[in-house]
Every structure is written in C-alpha cells, then in structure tokens.
Design a protein around this motif. Structure first.
Motif, mmCIF file in Angstrom:
data_model
loop_
_atom_site.group_PDB
_atom_site.id
_atom_site.type_symbol
_atom_site.label_atom_id
_atom_site.label_comp_id
_atom_site.label_asym_id
_atom_site.label_seq_id
_atom_site.Cartn_x
_atom_site.Cartn_y
_atom_site.Cartn_z
ATOM 1 N N SER A 30 0.821 -1.206 0.092
ATOM 2 C CA SER A 30 -0.118 0.028 -0.143
ATOM 3 C C SER A 30 0.742 1.298 0.251
ATOM 4 O O SER A 30 0.604 2.266 -0.658
ATOM 5 C CB SER A 30 -0.974 0.161 1.191
ATOM 6 O OG SER A 30 -2.085 -0.970 1.053
ATOM 7 N N GLY A 31 2.003 1.179 0.790
ATOM 8 C CA GLY A 31 2.946 2.224 0.696
ATOM 9 C C GLY A 31 3.673 2.613 -0.754
ATOM 10 O O GLY A 31 3.537 3.888 -1.204
ATOM 11 N N ILE A 32 3.885 1.704 -1.418
ATOM 12 C CA ILE A 32 4.434 1.725 -2.749
ATOM 13 C C ILE A 32 3.415 2.409 -3.578
ATOM 14 O O ILE A 32 3.510 3.127 -4.469
ATOM 15 C CB ILE A 32 4.921 0.551 -3.326
ATOM 16 C CG1 ILE A 32 6.213 0.195 -2.718
ATOM 17 C CG2 ILE A 32 5.329 0.589 -4.599
ATOM 18 C CD1 ILE A 32 6.898 -1.338 -2.792
ATOM 19 N N ALA A 33 1.940 1.631 -3.371
ATOM 20 C CA ALA A 33 1.011 2.320 -4.360
ATOM 21 C C ALA A 33 0.513 3.671 -4.116
ATOM 22 O O ALA A 33 0.384 4.353 -4.939
ATOM 23 C CB ALA A 33 -0.198 1.433 -4.041
ATOM 24 N N ALA A 34 0.716 3.984 -3.136
ATOM 25 C CA ALA A 34 0.316 5.522 -2.532
ATOM 26 C C ALA A 34 1.355 6.492 -3.054
ATOM 27 O O ALA A 34 0.965 7.719 -3.747
ATOM 28 C CB ALA A 34 0.271 5.634 -1.014
ATOM 29 N N GLY A 174 -10.066 9.002 -6.551
ATOM 30 C CA GLY A 174 -8.685 8.808 -6.562
ATOM 31 C C GLY A 174 -8.044 9.087 -5.541
ATOM 32 O O GLY A 174 -7.116 8.349 -4.641
ATOM 33 N N PHE A 175 -8.353 10.140 -4.802
ATOM 34 C CA PHE A 175 -7.964 10.446 -3.588
ATOM 35 C C PHE A 175 -8.435 9.641 -2.354
ATOM 36 O O PHE A 175 -7.549 9.455 -1.643
ATOM 37 C CB PHE A 175 -8.276 12.189 -3.155
ATOM 38 C CG PHE A 175 -7.637 12.603 -2.044
ATOM 39 C CD1 PHE A 175 -6.644 12.978 -1.703
ATOM 40 C CD2 PHE A 175 -8.547 12.863 -0.942
ATOM 41 C CE1 PHE A 175 -5.841 13.462 -0.436
ATOM 42 C CE2 PHE A 175 -8.336 13.408 0.294
ATOM 43 C CZ PHE A 175 -6.822 13.587 0.462
ATOM 44 N N CYS A 176 -9.695 9.293 -2.444
ATOM 45 C CA CYS A 176 -9.919 8.393 -1.479
ATOM 46 C C CYS A 176 -9.239 6.781 -1.566
ATOM 47 O O CYS A 176 -8.751 6.503 -0.228
ATOM 48 C CB CYS A 176 -11.386 7.749 -1.914
ATOM 49 S SG CYS A 176 -12.812 9.418 -1.551
ATOM 50 N N LEU A 177 -8.988 6.567 -2.622
ATOM 51 C CA LEU A 177 -8.141 5.449 -2.545
ATOM 52 C C LEU A 177 -6.523 5.643 -2.376
ATOM 53 O O LEU A 177 -6.143 4.656 -1.673
ATOM 54 C CB LEU A 177 -8.242 4.702 -4.224
ATOM 55 C CG LEU A 177 -9.395 4.252 -4.721
ATOM 56 C CD1 LEU A 177 -9.595 4.271 -6.075
ATOM 57 C CD2 LEU A 177 -9.793 2.946 -3.905
ATOM 58 N N PHE A 178 -6.121 6.625 -2.580
ATOM 59 C CA PHE A 178 -4.852 7.195 -2.007
ATOM 60 C C PHE A 178 -4.901 7.145 -0.614
ATOM 61 O O PHE A 178 -3.891 6.679 0.047
ATOM 62 C CB PHE A 178 -4.442 8.768 -2.397
ATOM 63 C CG PHE A 178 -3.466 9.159 -1.937
ATOM 64 C CD1 PHE A 178 -1.997 8.805 -2.350
ATOM 65 C CD2 PHE A 178 -3.264 10.084 -0.788
ATOM 66 C CE1 PHE A 178 -1.056 9.253 -1.760
ATOM 67 C CE2 PHE A 178 -2.308 10.645 -0.186
ATOM 68 C CZ PHE A 178 -1.036 10.102 -0.543
ATOM 69 N N LEU A 179 -5.624 7.818 0.274
ATOM 70 C CA LEU A 179 -5.983 7.413 1.650
ATOM 71 C C LEU A 179 -6.096 6.068 2.109
ATOM 72 O O LEU A 179 -5.656 5.582 3.165
ATOM 73 C CB LEU A 179 -7.153 8.511 2.210
ATOM 74 C CG LEU A 179 -6.987 9.794 2.113
ATOM 75 C CD1 LEU A 179 -8.371 10.372 2.657
ATOM 76 C CD2 LEU A 179 -5.880 10.592 2.915
ATOM 77 N N PHE A 209 6.116 -4.839 -8.053
ATOM 78 C CA PHE A 209 4.935 -5.149 -8.782
ATOM 79 C C PHE A 209 3.619 -5.066 -8.301
ATOM 80 O O PHE A 209 2.783 -4.500 -8.750
ATOM 81 C CB PHE A 209 5.001 -6.666 -9.503
ATOM 82 C CG PHE A 209 4.103 -6.983 -10.395
ATOM 83 C CD1 PHE A 209 4.177 -6.698 -11.909
ATOM 84 C CD2 PHE A 209 2.853 -7.538 -10.126
ATOM 85 C CE1 PHE A 209 3.434 -6.818 -12.676
ATOM 86 C CE2 PHE A 209 1.900 -7.671 -11.143
ATOM 87 C CZ PHE A 209 1.983 -7.515 -12.262
ATOM 88 N N LEU A 210 3.682 -5.731 -6.869
ATOM 89 C CA LEU A 210 2.199 -5.552 -6.141
ATOM 90 C C LEU A 210 1.816 -4.176 -5.976
ATOM 91 O O LEU A 210 0.813 -3.767 -6.147
ATOM 92 C CB LEU A 210 2.428 -6.573 -4.938
ATOM 93 C CG LEU A 210 2.594 -7.983 -5.081
ATOM 94 C CD1 LEU A 210 2.817 -8.578 -3.816
ATOM 95 C CD2 LEU A 210 1.096 -8.259 -5.694
ATOM 96 N N GLY A 211 2.926 -3.424 -5.658
ATOM 97 C CA GLY A 211 2.683 -1.974 -5.322
ATOM 98 C C GLY A 211 2.331 -1.138 -6.389
ATOM 99 O O GLY A 211 1.176 -0.245 -6.496
ATOM 100 N N ILE A 212 2.841 -1.223 -7.506
ATOM 101 C CA ILE A 212 2.809 -0.349 -8.640
ATOM 102 C C ILE A 212 1.827 -0.593 -9.537
ATOM 103 O O ILE A 212 1.067 -0.015 -10.007
ATOM 104 C CB ILE A 212 4.183 -0.336 -9.405
ATOM 105 C CG1 ILE A 212 5.187 0.306 -8.604
ATOM 106 C CG2 ILE A 212 3.857 0.487 -10.696
ATOM 107 C CD1 ILE A 212 6.739 0.356 -9.294
#
Length: 296
Positions: A30-34, A174-179, A209-212
């Motif tokens: 999740s950190g990488i995704a954010a 998108g911002f909701c998902l970022f949070l 890969f999982l994060g990105i």
C-alpha cells in the motif's frame, strides 16, 4: 473495471514470491501504491478531494468529509481484513466470503444512492453464488469461525467501498483510494519494525509489482471506472477476479483447475454478462455526462 480486475488478480501469483509477515506485505504494498499514485497524478490527485455532499437525487445527503472518510476506511478495511482472514481460515473460505460483496453493494447502493438493482441482477447474484461454490468446492474447509467472520466483514467493507466511492464520483475517488493505501501502510509500520523484511531479488521485484501494478495501476483504473459505473455493476465485474487467479497459475505452472471449478467459472462469467446486458442495451449504469466531461 475489467483491466482493474486483471491487475488485482495477480496478487496470488506474486505473493508466493514473498515470505514476509502478511501485514508487512500489505503495508509495503500500500505504501508503494500511495507513492505511485502521488507521482502519476501529482496535484490532480487532490482536486475536489472533499465533495460538498453525496451527489445526485434522490440520493441521501451525506457530508463530504464523512463520505471521504467512509470511502477511505471501508476500502482500507477490505485490504486489512482480507489479509487477516487468509491467516485465520482457508484461502478458499476467505475468497468465497469476501466475494459476498455484490449482495452488500446491492442493498447499500439501493438504500444510499437509489441505484436499484434490476431483476436480472438479482438473478445474477444467485448464479454468481452458485458458481463461486462450485469453483471453490474442492478447497472449502472448516476454517475457523473468527477467520470466516473476518472474511465476511471484508466482503461487507468491499461492497460498502464500492458504494461510497460511487457516491464520491463528483469529488475524487482517486484521493479516497490514495488515503485507503496510507491507512494500511501506517498500520503496517509496527510490523515492519518487529518483523523486518528480508529482501531478495525475487521478493523485491514482487513487492514492487504488487505496489505499482497490482494495486497502484488498479487504483487509478478503479477511480476512473467507478465514476462511470453503478456500484453494483462494478462489483459484479469484480467477480471475475477469482477466475483469473488460476489462469495466471496455469500460465506459469501448468496447473489445470478441476472440472467443477471450470464449470463454476463458466457460470460466474455467464452471470456477470447477464448482469451487464441490461446496461449495454439501455445505457443504465453508465454516467454518459461524466464520461464526456470529467477530467478526474
């Protein structure tokens, strides 16, 4: 949404390369995704972050900040509860109960934003449930009451997240998902400290890969599609995710699903197509105004 589900479905394959604590995986992913979402969207990620209220009539009015937090926490809860359920019950039980989400999305969407499921979609729900039972019949086990309850809670959270993100369509999903990625990362930090991950080329490549891709790219696609699809339609398409997991396994290991699993998969695909047929002919469930005008 189908491309989003395709990204989500790769989780089982790549998590196999990582031998870390589940909360470490969830937190770092999740950190990488954010960070990825922040780099791609930049300032646009925060545009319209807090809507004034839930859009549309006769939708129930919900203050923007409450709506934002409800969407973020329900989405984050899905991630955390699903990882936890996989530790406490069998993987088949966890997936099956998690994919009860269409039921909760149908009722919540009807109650909160008046997106009433069509008769065809109620029938589709029955077929999806039947297909899932057949698909996982070989892997169903007793599990544990706590694990099964947590998996069911993950399904409720996922259905709720779909509805709350749909209600936030005039704001910034998108911002909701970022949070929703920041929350698991914050909760995963203590586990990262107490169970420090050991990086190898395989585990490092897999977590990136999982994060990105698996959640980062998927979140951008999800944010785009939920503005244009009814919550029930989006969650129906998500029912294809458990079918794609064995496809990846077959491609990379040659393992063929059991006959009953293939029959269950065929039923699920048919049910999803049936649920979408009405929308394709009438336009219901697709917000053409937003499709033409939105830049978020």
């Amino acid at each position: 949404m189908l491309l989003c589900v395709l990204c989500w479905s790769t989780s089982g394959l790549f998590i196999k390369f990582i031998g870390w604590h589940p909360m470490v995986i969830a937190g770092l992913r999740s950190g990488i995704a954010a960070v990825f979402m922040l780099l791609v969207r930049r300032g646009r990620l925060f545009t319209g972050a807090v809507p004034r209220s839930a859009p549309g009539k006769p939708a129930r009015s919900v203050p923007g900040l409450i709506l934002l937090l409800a969407a973020a926490f329900s989405s984050a809860g899905t991630k955390i509860l699903y990882v936890t359920a996989n530790k406490l019950t069998s993987p088949a039980n966890a997936i099956l109960l998690h994919h009860s989400a269409p039921v909760w999305a149908a009722f919540l969407g009807w109650f909160l934003i008046r997106e009433r499921p069509e008769k065809r979609q109620w029938v589709s729900l029955v077929f999806v449930g039947t297909g899932l039972l057949l698909f996982f019949v070989n892997g169903l086990q007793g599990g544990s009451l706590a694990g099964d309850a947590i998996a069911l809670a993950a399904g409720v959270c996922f259905g709720a997240a779909m509805v709350f993100l749909r209600m936030n369509r005039e704001g910034s999903p998108g911002f909701c998902l970022f949070l929703s990625h920041c929350i698991p990362f914050a909760l995963g930090l203590p586990f990262i400290i107490t169970h420090p991950p050991v990086f190898t080329p395989a585990s490092a490549g897999a977590i990136l890969f999982l994060g990105i891709v698996q959640v980062g790219v998927a979140s951008l696609l999800y944010a785009y599609s939920i503005k244009r699809l009814r919550a029930i339609d989006a969650v129906f398409i998500d029912q294809l995710e458990p079918l794609l997991n064995p496809v990846w396994i077959f491609i990379f290991s040659g393992e063929v699903p059991a006959p009953l699993s293939m029959l269950g998969g065929i039923i699920i695909i048919g049910a999803v197509l049936m649920s979408q047929k009405y929308n394709a002919s009438s336009g219901t469930g697709y917000d053409s105004k937003l499709a033409k005008g939105t830049k978020n």
